[in-house]
Design an enzyme around this catalytic site. Structure first.
Site, short mmCIF file in Angstrom:
data_model
loop_
_atom_site.label_atom_id
_atom_site.label_comp_id
_atom_site.label_asym_id
_atom_site.label_seq_id
_atom_site.Cartn_x
_atom_site.Cartn_y
_atom_site.Cartn_z
N LYS E 204 0.97 -1.32 -0.14
CA LYS E 204 0.12 0.03 0.21
C LYS E 204 1.05 1.20 0.07
O LYS E 204 1.57 1.63 0.89
CB LYS E 204 -0.68 0.08 1.41
CG LYS E 204 -1.75 1.21 1.28
CD LYS E 204 -2.59 1.30 2.73
CE LYS E 204 -3.18 2.62 2.69
NZ LYS E 204 -3.79 2.96 4.13
N VAL E 205 0.61 2.24 -0.88
CA VAL E 205 1.37 3.42 -0.91
C VAL E 205 0.45 4.45 -1.59
O VAL E 205 -0.57 4.21 -1.67
CB VAL E 205 2.67 3.46 -2.10
CG1 VAL E 205 3.62 2.41 -1.40
CG2 VAL E 205 1.95 3.01 -3.46
#
Lengths: 306, 306, 306, 306, 306
Positions: E204-205
Site C-alpha cells: 500500500k502506497v
C-alpha cells in the site's frame, strides 16, 4: 453466581473472548452490591507505590495493613479490588474467593525521572494469586508511550489466552501535552479509544474537562457540534468513543475531595452512561465507617437510588 | 530443625508462598543463636565488589579468603551469609548445609559511571549452590530504577517458583535525590514500602535520619503528626510502612564505627521493632575475636538480654 | 593423563564445579611442559582482531596461517591455545586433541568507537570445536562494563553447565580511569577480584605498576602498609585479591619487548606467586626458533630452573 | 555433480564444518562455467534496496523483473545468485535447483540515517527458499559495528548448524574512517581478516587502493616492506590476511565502468590470487547480450584464457 | 469460492508461498464485487488510532460502532476490511466468515513524539480472529526505519509460516525527507520496491506526485527518460518497481475530498495498472448511502465500466 440478562448482554460485546475471560468479567459484574446491574465500583490501592506510604496511609493508619483494604472492599460490597503484587500477595490466601482481584502489572513512583512505569507483576503472578483480571497503565503522549503499548499488547494477549480480563488505565501525560491537556475532553476520549483498540475489556480514565488540547480536534468538535458542555455530556462522548458503549469504562475519583462534591460527580458520571467508578484515596483515607457510608452512597447512585 | 510458634506466625504473613519458599525462610529464622526468636542477623560480604579488595579486606587480611567469612558467620551463630557468586562458589561445598546462604544477584563497583548494578548471578546459580535466598539491590530515585525493578520482578517470580526466598536491598540514590535525602525518613519508608510491593520476603534498608526530602511528604508527616523524633520511632514507621510489620525488615550497620555507637544503634533498632541487622564491615574488618564478641553483643540485644 | 597431587589441590579450590569443568581445568593443568606443576603458559592469538593482520603478523608472516599458531603452541609445550572463532575453526580438526583450546568469545578492534567488545563466539561453538574453556574480556571502568559483566555472567553459567572452564580477561579502561590508572595496583587487584567474584576459573590481568588510582584506595594502602614496592610484591597482592590464591591468575606479557626484560618480568611474576603467563606478540612475532627458545626459557623459570 | 580435487582441497580448509555446509560450498564451487576451477563469479542484485529501483533498473528496464536476474545468472554460467528476501521469493520456485542462491540477510537504503542495516531475512527463510548460503554485511568502523558483528555471529552459528554456507560483505565505513580510508589497503585487509575471524566461508571486499589509513598500520607496512604497489600485490595481501588463503575471497566490481577497465581489474584480481568476483551493476545494467559477453570475458580471465 | 484464471495467474506470482497463504490471498481476490477480476478495494479503519475518535467518526457518528464498518464493507461488496486489534475483536464473531479481514499489527497516534509505531497486534491474534492477512506500516526515511523493517521481517516470516498474507503500508516520512518528498515519485517507487523486497504480498502506497526528492535519482529519471508526467504514468512506474507487476499494489485515497476528484483519481490509478484502492475516510465519513454509492462507482471503474 447467577448471571442476569443485563450482564449477559454486556458479555456479548466481548465477542472474541474465550469462556475463561468471560467468566472472569462475569465474576466482577455479578459481585457485590452492584452485582448484575451492569455497573461496577472498584477499590484500587496503588497509591503507596505512586506517592509513598505516608502520603497514602498516614491519614488513616489502618491502611498500612494490606488486609484492611481487602476487608474494606468486601464489606463495602464493591465489585473488585486492585493492587500491586506485594499487596495482593499479603492477603491472597486469607481472602481467597472473597472478592475478585485485579493485579496491577506496572507501577510508577514519585521519585521517577521519566514518564514511564516499571513492570512489577506478570500473568503468572495473577494466576497463582487467583486474580480475575490484570491492570496496566499507559501514558498516551509520553515519549515512552509506544513501549508501554507494546508491553500491554504482549501481556494482554497472554492474559486473554489464560482466561483473564484486561483493565487499562489510560492516563495521558508527558511529551507535547500541556498539564491542562491531560484531562482535556479530546485527549480523554482519544485515550479511552486507544485503550479499546488495544483490546482492553475495562477502561479507566479520568473525568474530562471541557478543555480541547489539539487544534485539529478543536475544528472537528466545533464543526460537528459535539456536545461537551456538561460533565455528563462529556462522559457520554467518552462512552461513545469506547466502541459506542461496547466496552466498560470506569472513571477515577481523582484527588481526595469533599463528600458532596464527590457524589455530585458520581451522579454526572452515571447520567453520562459511565460503567462505574474506581475510588481509591477518597475511600481508604477516611475512617472505615465514613468510607463505608460513602461507598454505600456511590453504589446507591449507580443503582439509581440517589 | 524445630519451628517455634513465633516463626510460624511470621511465616503465616507470607501467605502466597509455596512450602519451598516458606521452608527456606524457616531455615533462616531457625538458624543460629537467634533461631526461633523471630529476629535475624545476616553477614553480607559484597564490599569487595562495591569498594575493591584492599578497602574491604586489608584491615583484616584474613578476609581475602572466602572461607574466613563462612566460618565467621557460622561461629558467630548468625542467621545467614550473603555474598556474590564467585565468593559463594569458593566455599559452597566445604560449608554445604552449615549456614543458610543468600546469593547476591547484582553488584556495582567503585568504577561505575551510572547509578545501576550489573546482574552477576542467577536463580539457577542459587539452586546449584544450595542457597536459601537470593538478594537484589534496587536504587529508588535512580534513572535506572525502572529497569532494576523489572529485573528483580522477573528474578523474584522465578525464585518463588523454585522455593527460594527473596531479599531486596532498597537503597535510594541518584536522580533528583539529594545526598541527605538518601537516608531521609520519608525516602527510607518509601523505599521499604516499594520493596514490599515488589514482593520481597526480607527488606534491607539503612537506618533513617529525621530529614524529610519531598515537600509533598513533609506536609503529610507534619499534618498527621507522624513521630520521627527518635531512631526507634523512625524504625517503627519503617516497619509500619512494610505492610504493618507483615514483612521482615533488616537494617544495615553502615560504615565502620565504634563498638558502643554500633550497639546503641542496634538497641534503637530493636526498640523500634526491627526484624534484625545485616552487618558487614563492622564485623569482618575487625580481628576475628573482636568480631565474634561484637556479634555476640548484637545478638544479645536482639534476644533482649542487653 | 595422570593428575598429580599439586593439580588436585588446585582443583579442590573449584569446589562448586561439576566434574566436567574440573576435567577441563585438569586438561590445561596437566598438558605440556608445565603439566602437573600447577603453573601454566597460554598462547593467545587475538591480536589480528584487536590490531589488524599486518600489525600482528607482518613481522613474522608465517603467522597469517592459523595452523602456524596451533603448531607453535604444541611444539613449545604450552598449556593451552586461545583464539577467536574463525581462527580456531581453521585448525580445529587438524589439531583435534593435540592441545587444550580456549575460544575467545568477544573481540574489539582498532576501529572501535566505544570501550566495548562484540560477542563473536558461543558456548555451542566452543563445544563443537572441542575447546576446554572459553575466554571473555571485561573492561572495568568502562561505560559498558555492566553489560559486559552481564554477558559473561550468562555465558559463564552456560559454560559451567556443560563442563567448560571460564577465563576472564579483566582489562580496566574507559570511564573515569586515567591511562596510568589502567595498570595501577589498586585497579588491577580490584579487576582480578571482580573477575573472581564473577565466577572465573582463570583470571588474566596485566602486571601492575605501583601507581594508585583511587584516593579512597590510597588511604587504605598507606594506612595498612600494603607492600606494593616491587613487582613481586604487587603480584602477591593480586593473588591475595583473587580469593587468597584460590583462583588461577595469569599475567599478560604486554607489548613486544626484549628477551631479557621479558624474562626478568617472568621471574618477578613467579616470585610473586603468579599461576603463569599468557604470551602473544612476544612469541608469535619472532621467528619460530627464537619463539620456541624464548618460551622454553619462560617455562624453565616457572619450573624453577631459571 | 562431480567434485574435482581442486575443490576438495578448498573444502578441506573448512575443517570445522559439517557435511551439509561443505556440500553447499561444493554446490557453488562446482556450478557454472567456473565449476571445479576453484574460482567463482557471483551475481548480486541488492542494488534496488540500496539505491532504489530507478537508479538500479531504469538503465535496463528488464531488470525490474526478478526473473530476469535469475535467468541472466544461469545463462551466463555464474556460480551463484545473491539477492534479498522478496526478490528470491519471486523466482525461487521457477528456478529451483537451477543455480545456487544466496539470501542476503540484511539491507540498507539510500534514505538511511545511520551506518547500519536492517535484518530482512532469516536462516529459516534461506532454508525454505532452497538457498545454499546466506549473506550479511558488516560495516567495520561504524558506530553500529559491534551489534552488526553480534547479529552475524548468531546467524552464522545457526546457518552452520543447518548446513548453510556464510558469506560476509565486509565494507568499512562510518566512525573515524575517512572516505578514502574505506578502501585503504590496511583497512581492507583488516576487514577481510575480521570476516574470517567471524567465521565466514566466503568473504566479499572491495579492491583496495594503496592508501593507508591508520598510523599504527603505516609504520608496520613500511617497516616490514609489505608490497602494496600494485593491485595484484594488494589482492595478494588481502588473501594472505584471510588465513593465508584458507578462505575464499571475492571482490566487488564497484560502480558501473567501461568494459576494458573492468576486465583489466579482473586480471589484476586473478593475478593477485583472488577467489573470484561479485559483479552487479556492471552486468545487469547493460543490455542482456552485452552483459553475457562481459561475463563470458570475466569467466575466461578466471579460467586463465585471457 | 470459485477461483478464476485471472486470480490463478496472480497467485502464481507468489511462488514461494504455501497453500495456506495462497488460499488467503485467493479469499481476498475472489470476494466481493471485484471478485475474480484481479482488482481489489479494501476498507481500512485505523484512523481512530491515528487521529482520534472525534476527528475520525464525528462527521458520521455511526462510525463509532465497530459493527458499522464491518457492515459497510460487506454491503459495499469490498474485498477486505482492515483494522487494529480491538476494533476487529469487537465484531469478529458477529461477522465471522462474512468478509476477509486484515489485522493491522502496528499503530501510531497524533500524540506520538517519534516517527514510529507501536506493535499492537500479533500473528496469534490474527489467527484467533480468523483474519486472512496482517498489515504493517513502515516509515522509509525515518530514524526508526531499520527497527520497523526488522519487526515486519519477523512478523512476516511467522505470518507466512501459518498461512497468512502480508500487507505492508509503506509510508515514507521523517529523517532527511522533505514534506514534499513523502509523496515524490522516486520516493514512492522506492517505498513500494522495499516493501516488495521485504516480502509483502500486497503493498500500500500513496499516489505519487511528479516531484523527485533525491538528486541521484533525478539524474537517472532524466537520463533514462522515465515517464512521470501523468498520474497514470507514475502509477505504471510504481507497478513496474514492484517486481514488474508481480506484486499487488493498492493506493490510498488520502484525505477526504470531493467525489468527482476522487473518482478521477481512481480512473488514473486504474489506467496506470494499479491493483486497486484502499479507501478509509472518503467512505466511512460520509453518510452510509453516499458511501455505498461512492464505493459502487469506484468498483465500477475498476471493473472497467466507468
Amino acid at each position: 453466581m447467577r448471571v442476569h440478562q443485563r450482564v449477559k448482554r454486556i458479555l456479548r460485546h466481548y465477542e472474541s473472548d474465550n469462556p475463561g475471560t468471560k467468566a472472569n468479567l462475569a465474576r466482577i459484574l455479578t459481585h457485590g452490591r452492584l452485582g448484575n446491574t451492569g455497573k461496577l465500583v472498584i477499590l484500587p490501592v496503588d497509591q503507596g507505590f505512586e506517592h509513598g506510604p505516608a502520603r497514602s496511609f498516614a491519614p488513616n493508619p489502618d491502611g498500612y495493613d494490606p488486609h484492611y483494604h481487602y476487608q474494606l472492599a468486601i464489606d463495602a460490597g464493591l465489585s473488585a479490588f486492585a493492587a500491586p503484587l506485594g499487596l495482593l500477595e499479603a492477603g491472597a490466601d486469607t481472602f481467597a474467593g472473597a472478592i475478585p482481584t485485579i493485579l496491577k502489572l506496572n507501577s510508577s513512583n514519585s521519585h521517577a525521572t521519566s514518564k514511564d512505569q516499571a513492570i512489577t507483576g506478570s500473568i503468572g503472578d495473577a494466576l497463582r494469586l487467583g486474580c480475575s483480571a490484570v491492570g496496566f497503565t499507559i501514558y498516551p503522549g509520553s515519549d515512552d508511550c509506544f513501549p508501554m503499548m507494546e508491553e500491554i499488547r504482549e501481556l494482554a494477549e497472554e492474559a486473554k489466552s489464560v482466561g483473564l480480563a484486561v483493565v487499562i488505565w489510560s492516563y495521558p501525560r508527558g511529551g507535547n501535552l500541556s498539564k491542562e491537556g491531560e484531562t482535556a475532553i479530546d485527549v480523554t476520549a482519544y485515550a479511552a479509544h486507544m485503550a479499546a483498540l488495544l483490546g482492553a475489556h475495562i477502561i479507566k480514565v479520568k473525568p474530562p474537562t471541557d478543555h480541547i488540547e489539539q487544534e485539529d480536534a478543536r475544528k472537528v468538535y466545533e464543526k460537528q457540534g459535539v456536545d461537551i458542555s456538561t460533565l455528563s455530556a462529556r462522559i457520554a462522548h467518552v462512552m461513545q468513543s469506547s466502541f459506542a458503549g461496547r466496552r466498560l469504562v470506569v472513571f477515577s475519583g481523582g484527588g481526595a475531595k469533599g463528600t458532596d462534591a464527590l457524589l455530585d460527580e458520581i451522579r454526572a458520571l452515571r447520567d453520562g452512561g459511565a460503567s462505574g467508578s474506581i475510588i481509591g484515596r477518597n475511600s481508604f483515607q477516611r475512617p472505615r465507617e465514613e468510607a463505608l457510608a460513602l461507598l454505600e452512597s456511590v453504589i446507591d447512585i449507580y443503582r439509581g437510588k440517589a
